[in-house]
Write a protein that holds these residues in place. Structure first.
Motif, PDB file in Angstrom:
ATOM      1  N   VAL A  50     103.049 -47.592  33.208  1.00 18.75           N
ATOM      2  CA  VAL A  50     102.005 -46.568  33.411  1.00 18.75           C
ATOM      3  C   VAL A  50     102.263 -45.804  34.706  1.00 18.75           C
ATOM      4  N   THR A  51     102.601 -46.540  35.755  1.00 23.90           N
ATOM      5  CA  THR A  51     102.840 -45.878  37.043  1.00 23.90           C
ATOM      6  C   THR A  51     103.975 -44.863  36.927  1.00 23.90           C
ATOM      7  N   THR A  52     105.072 -45.281  36.289  1.00 25.28           N
ATOM      8  CA  THR A  52     106.219 -44.380  36.146  1.00 25.28           C
ATOM      9  C   THR A  52     105.852 -43.143  35.329  1.00 25.28           C
ATOM     10  N   GLY A  53     105.182 -43.370  34.211  1.00 25.23           N
ATOM     11  CA  GLY A  53     104.814 -42.247  33.338  1.00 25.23           C
ATOM     12  C   GLY A  53     103.882 -41.283  34.038  1.00 25.23           C
ATOM     13  N   VAL A  54     102.896 -41.811  34.721  1.00 19.97           N
ATOM     14  CA  VAL A  54     101.935 -40.945  35.413  1.00 19.97           C
ATOM     15  C   VAL A  54     102.616 -40.219  36.570  1.00 19.97           C
ATOM     16  N   PHE A  55     103.489 -40.933  37.263  1.00 17.97           N
ATOM     17  CA  PHE A  55     104.232 -40.316  38.371  1.00 17.97           C
ATOM     18  C   PHE A  55     105.019 -39.086  37.862  1.00 17.97           C
ATOM     19  N   LEU A  56     105.728 -39.285  36.764  1.00 18.36           N
ATOM     20  CA  LEU A  56     106.519 -38.167  36.216  1.00 18.36           C
ATOM     21  C   LEU A  56     105.616 -37.045  35.715  1.00 18.36           C
ATOM     22  N   THR A  57     104.521 -37.433  35.082  1.00 14.20           N
ATOM     23  CA  THR A  57     103.598 -36.403  34.565  1.00 14.20           C
ATOM     24  C   THR A  57     103.043 -35.561  35.707  1.00 14.20           C
ATOM     25  N   MET A 106     106.406 -14.361  27.119  1.00 13.02           N
ATOM     26  CA  MET A 106     107.214 -15.519  26.740  1.00 13.02           C
ATOM     27  C   MET A 106     107.144 -16.587  27.839  1.00 13.02           C
ATOM     28  N   MET A 107     107.191 -16.112  29.091  1.00  8.10           N
ATOM     29  CA  MET A 107     107.155 -17.049  30.202  1.00  8.10           C
ATOM     30  C   MET A 107     105.817 -17.809  30.231  1.00  8.10           C
ATOM     31  N   PHE A 108     104.724 -17.058  30.083  1.00 10.47           N
ATOM     32  CA  PHE A 108     103.410 -17.720  30.101  1.00 10.47           C
ATOM     33  C   PHE A 108     103.283 -18.719  28.943  1.00 10.47           C
ATOM     34  N   ASP A 109     103.696 -18.274  27.754  1.00  7.06           N
ATOM     35  CA  ASP A 109     103.581 -19.148  26.585  1.00  7.06           C
ATOM     36  C   ASP A 109     104.447 -20.390  26.748  1.00  7.06           C
ATOM     37  N   ARG A 110     105.633 -20.171  27.293  1.00  8.38           N
ATOM     38  CA  ARG A 110     106.545 -21.304  27.425  1.00  8.38           C
ATOM     39  C   ARG A 110     106.016 -22.316  28.442  1.00  8.38           C
ATOM     40  N   ILE A 111     105.439 -21.818  29.501  1.00 15.29           N
ATOM     41  CA  ILE A 111     104.886 -22.736  30.506  1.00 15.29           C
ATOM     42  C   ILE A 111     103.755 -23.560  29.893  1.00 15.29           C
ATOM     43  N   ARG A 112     102.909 -22.892  29.120  1.00 17.52           N
ATOM     44  CA  ARG A 112     101.810 -23.624  28.469  1.00 17.52           C
ATOM     45  C   ARG A 112     102.374 -24.671  27.507  1.00 17.52           C
ATOM     46  N   ASP A 113     103.387 -24.242  26.727  1.00 16.77           N
ATOM     47  CA  ASP A 113     103.985 -25.170  25.763  1.00 16.77           C
ATOM     48  C   ASP A 113     104.634 -26.356  26.458  1.00 16.77           C
ATOM     49  N   VAL A 114     105.383 -26.041  27.524  1.00 15.52           N
ATOM     50  CA  VAL A 114     106.097 -27.122  28.219  1.00 15.52           C
ATOM     51  C   VAL A 114     105.108 -28.117  28.823  1.00 15.52           C
ATOM     52  N   THR A 115     104.011 -27.582  29.397  1.00 12.93           N
ATOM     53  CA  THR A 115     102.999 -28.476  29.969  1.00 12.93           C
ATOM     54  C   THR A 115     102.430 -29.389  28.894  1.00 12.93           C
ATOM     55  N   ASN A 116     102.097 -28.798  27.740  1.00  8.67           N
ATOM     56  CA  ASN A 116     101.541 -29.605  26.656  1.00  8.67           C
ATOM     57  C   ASN A 116     102.555 -30.622  26.138  1.00  8.67           C
ATOM     58  N   ILE A 148     105.040 -31.941  27.813  1.00  8.70           N
ATOM     59  CA  ILE A 148     105.219 -33.027  28.788  1.00  8.70           C
ATOM     60  C   ILE A 148     104.101 -34.068  28.657  1.00  8.70           C
ATOM     61  N   LEU A 149     102.863 -33.556  28.598  1.00  8.90           N
ATOM     62  CA  LEU A 149     101.741 -34.491  28.469  1.00  8.90           C
ATOM     63  C   LEU A 149     101.856 -35.266  27.163  1.00  8.90           C
ATOM     64  N   GLY A 150     102.216 -34.554  26.091  1.00  4.42           N
ATOM     65  CA  GLY A 150     102.327 -35.200  24.773  1.00  4.42           C
ATOM     66  C   GLY A 150     103.434 -36.242  24.741  1.00  4.42           C
ATOM     67  N   VAL A 151     104.596 -35.870  25.292  1.00  2.00           N
ATOM     68  CA  VAL A 151     105.740 -36.777  25.247  1.00  2.00           C
ATOM     69  C   VAL A 151     105.458 -38.047  26.049  1.00  2.00           C
ATOM     70  N   PHE A 152     104.887 -37.857  27.229  1.00  2.00           N
ATOM     71  CA  PHE A 152     104.606 -39.046  28.035  1.00  2.00           C
ATOM     72  C   PHE A 152     103.524 -39.906  27.384  1.00  2.00           C
ATOM     73  N   LEU A 153     102.563 -39.221  26.779  1.00  2.00           N
ATOM     74  CA  LEU A 153     101.505 -39.972  26.094  1.00  2.00           C
ATOM     75  C   LEU A 153     102.106 -40.805  24.972  1.00  2.00           C
ATOM     76  N   VAL A 211      95.261 -38.803  31.923  1.00  2.00           N
ATOM     77  CA  VAL A 211      95.194 -38.575  30.474  1.00  2.00           C
ATOM     78  C   VAL A 211      96.215 -39.461  29.755  1.00  2.00           C
ATOM     79  N   PRO A 212      97.520 -39.312  30.054  1.00  2.00           N
ATOM     80  CA  PRO A 212      98.463 -40.208  29.378  1.00  2.00           C
ATOM     81  C   PRO A 212      98.337 -41.643  29.876  1.00  2.00           C
ATOM     82  N   GLY A 213      98.007 -41.814  31.155  1.00  2.00           N
ATOM     83  CA  GLY A 213      97.935 -43.165  31.732  1.00  2.00           C
ATOM     84  C   GLY A 213      96.915 -44.029  31.012  1.00  2.00           C
TER      85      GLY A 213
END
Lengths: 424, 255
Positions: free
Chosen positions: A23-30, A275-285, A287-292, A393-395
């Protein structure tokens, strides 16, 4: 009861250490990635808004159509009056005229012959009018490398890289060979007042900044402006609100086909920005999804291992009358504690690294060669309030989901086999 | 604009605006293209000439005019000084063979125009410096073939298709209409290697000066631009004029 469980978690490391580390590692990376992406987004928005596009920009319809060619022949005329109108209608935005231009910078030798020449990408901004917000928006004082800011007519700032290449410095004369708004070749002498480093690839390779009055004179653009930029006075970009402002502004001219009528565009409308705004939103989601997901799987697996290890304990607890639901809930409560402790530890570590990256940043010069928007070479993290909670959230979810699935084994535990197992 | 003279004059002296009459078959009496091009070159390229011309640039938004005086020697040398408007007054250009310099009095600088700068517009007109630099005789630069007849400006013309001999010409091919009797190009289209139309040229009025037919007024249009083309008007032209050789030196730009 909770104190009892907490003591168990803390004292039985075999039960809690591995899930805690996960959990610590995942949250740290998130947290770290979240802060870094947020920082990148804010840096890109600030750079593009302040240096090039504003939060909104007003141009002629014809200019907007060919904007990538910087068609100054299609510039807004009567810019002063248009700015006055915009200031009256939208007082919460700061309106500034800009002229972008390209050309060649020619450096003469002692005899006036060409000694060096290089292409430049410049822009004119109001640098000398007292009270003008432009020096602040452009952050010129902070990026000055040598010399000083323009104080007199005909003085320019050159990017340090370009100045180095052309072997010029403060006090030297340079001739700008450009194109007037009527399409004719223009030549104008300037004096280099100082050199600057934007920290943005393209601008640092060939950037030139001049006072807009000098640019107007050089390019025969009397009271014209290629673009009028509007920037929120508090510096925040509010895409939805500004999109509504732009739509209302443009609706006023909807009935006319005149290609020289003004049109308002938001930062998001500019090339590459959506594209930049959309990609940032997608990447954030993502990242949270993958770590979760990843942490859930690991925690599930950890829960299964833990359940196996505590097989005997659960049998005894069931044998002495504790019901399965209570054991299941205690297991979930334990995992929740591990999730909270891991999330706190991961958040603390993530914030520590993010604060460091907020100060130092990471140099991405090598990977930012072909982006269509202005991108700072050094991207810094940004520790926003959300960064303090985003890791939870993922933690928490991962530990709950993982333990929740693994803990179902409790319901399959048969006490009839218990004594046989204990005997063996 | 003065620089225009070598390349453009060649053309101007031969071109004109048109009402056309297509008739695409090659007549039996058609002269050979090389003979025709020789006659066109002979009419267009003079020993020395001095001319004053006005260029009306009809842009997408407005029109403006630029006046200049040019001293031209053959197809290789030209010196141009801009007379109007005030912003351009005193700007000079010198062409010597394949080299071109411009002098701006505001900066007191002489700059060689080369590379991609040659593709820039001359004073915002539809003419590029590259167009101005075209100094080869048509016969030298292009292989031609007579492909038909047309009537342009009420004048019977030969239609001649030209293809660049060397590939280094600004235009890979051209289609010209040559007055059958006056040997002046009255209408022309210029094409890129891909076949895309780049420029058009039409004479509106031709006049006889000292035994040569020149385009007194013509429209040159860059079809990739959205303006209405640039009108060239020759106010005066004098052939075989005395021009001091010292004029065709870089020193004369700052004089």
């Amino acid at each position: 009861m909770m104190t009892f469980l907490l003591k168990g978690v803390l004292r039985d490391r075999g039960r809690s250490l591995f899930p805690f580390i996960v959990v610590t590692t995942g949250v740290f990376l998130t947290v770290t990635l979240y802060c870094y992406i947020r920082g990148a987004e804010l840096d890109v928005v600030r750079s593009n808004a302040n240096l090039r596009h504003g939060h909104v920009k007003v141009v002629t319809r014809a200019y907007a159509k060919d904007v990538d060619q910087i068609p100054n022949d299609l510039a807004l005329l009567g810019a002063s009056a248009q700015i006055r109108d915009l200031e009256r209608e939208y007082p919460d935005l700061e309106w500034v005229p800009r002229i972008e231009f390209g050309g060649l910078l020619d450096i003469p030798d002692a005899h006036g012959e060409t000694r060096a020449q290089a292409p430049v990408a410049g822009f004119g901004a109001d640098l000398r009018t007292p009270g003008s917000p432009e020096p602040g928006l452009l952050g010129l004082a902070n990026i000055l490398v040598a010399g000083r800011l323009p104080e007199a007519s005909g003085e320019i700032l050159l990017s340090a890289g370009l100045a180095e290449r052309l072997k010029v410095g403060p006090g030297d004369v340079a001739t700008l060979i450009g194109t007037t708004m009527h399409g004719a070749m223009s030549m104008a002498n300037f004096k280099v007042a100082g050199t600057i480093r934007f920290g943005i690839g393209a601008l640092d390779r060939m950037g030139l900044v001049a006072d807009i009055a000098d640019v107007r004179k050089a390019l025969d653009m009397d009271d014209a402006a290629g673009e009028i930029l509007g920037l929120s006075r508090d510096g925040l970009y509010r895409p939805d609100r500004l999109a509504a402002v732009a739509a209302a502004f443009n609706a006023r001219f909807a009935g006319s086909g005149d290609e020289f009528l003004p049109v308002m565009q938001t930062l998001r409308d500019q090339p590459g920005m959506a594209m930049m705004f959309d990609r940032i939103r997608d990447v954030t989601n993502i990242i949270l999804g993958v770590f979760l997901l990843a942490m859930s799987l690991v925690m599930w697996n950890a829960g299964l291992v833990g359940t196996l290890r505590r097989y005997g304990e659960f049998g005894v607890r069931l044998a002495i009358g504790e019901d399965k639901g209570r054991i299941y809930r205690s297991l979930v409560a334990e995992s929740l504690m591990i999730g909270v402790l891991g999330s706190i530890a991961g958040t603390v570590l993530g914030l520590a690294l993010s604060f460091y990256l907020q100060a130092v940043g990471i140099n991405l010069a090598g990977v930012l060669k072909n982006v269509s928007f202005l991108m700072p070479i050094v991207i810094r993290s940004r520790v926003a309030p959300a960064a303090f909670v985003v890791g939870f959230v993922p933690g928490l979810l991962a530990t709950l989901v993982g333990t929740g699935i693994a803990g179902r084994g409790i319901y399959r535990r048969q006490t009839a086999q218990l004594f046989k197992e204990l005997e063996s | 604009m003065k620089r225009l003279i070598p390349g453009l004059i060649l053309l101007l002296a031969a071109a004109s605006s048109a009402a056309l009459l297509p008739a695409r078959q090659v007549p039996a009496a058609a002269p050979s293209a090389s003979v025709l091009l020789d006659r066109v070159d002979a009419n267009a390229i003079a020993g020395n000439k001095i001319l004053i011309a006005e260029m009306v640039i009809r842009g997408r938004r407005d029109s403006r005019s630029v006046k200049s005086k040019s001293w031209v020697q053959g197809a290789d040398k030209a010196f141009t000084e801009y007379l109007e408007p005030a912003r351009e007054k005193g700007t000079k250009m010198l062409k010597l063979g394949d080299q071109l310099w411009t002098y701006s009095p505001d900066t007191d600088r002489t700059i060689a125009i080369s590379g991609h700068m040659l593709r820039q517009s001359v004073m915002g007109s539809d003419l590029s410096y590259e167009d101005m630099m075209e100094d080869k005789r048509l016969r030298q630069a292009y292989d031609g073939s007579v492909t038909g007849e047309e009537v342009v400006l009420d004048r019977p013309c030969w239609v001649v298709d030209l293809v660049s001999k060397t590939g280094d010409a600004a235009y890979a091919s051209r289609k010209i209409r040559v007055d059958k009797e006056r040997f002046i190009v009255l209408k022309e289209e210029r094409f890129a290697k891909s076949g895309r139309l780049l420029k058009t040229f039409e004479v509106r009025r031709a006049k006889l000066v000292q035994g040569r037919w020149v385009a007194a007024e013509a429209v040159f249009r860059d079809v990739l631009k959205q303006g209405e083309g640039t009108v060239f008007k020759i106010e005066s032209i004098e052939f075989d004029a005395a021009i001091p050789e010292s004029l065709f030196t870089k020193a004369s730009l700052r004089a």
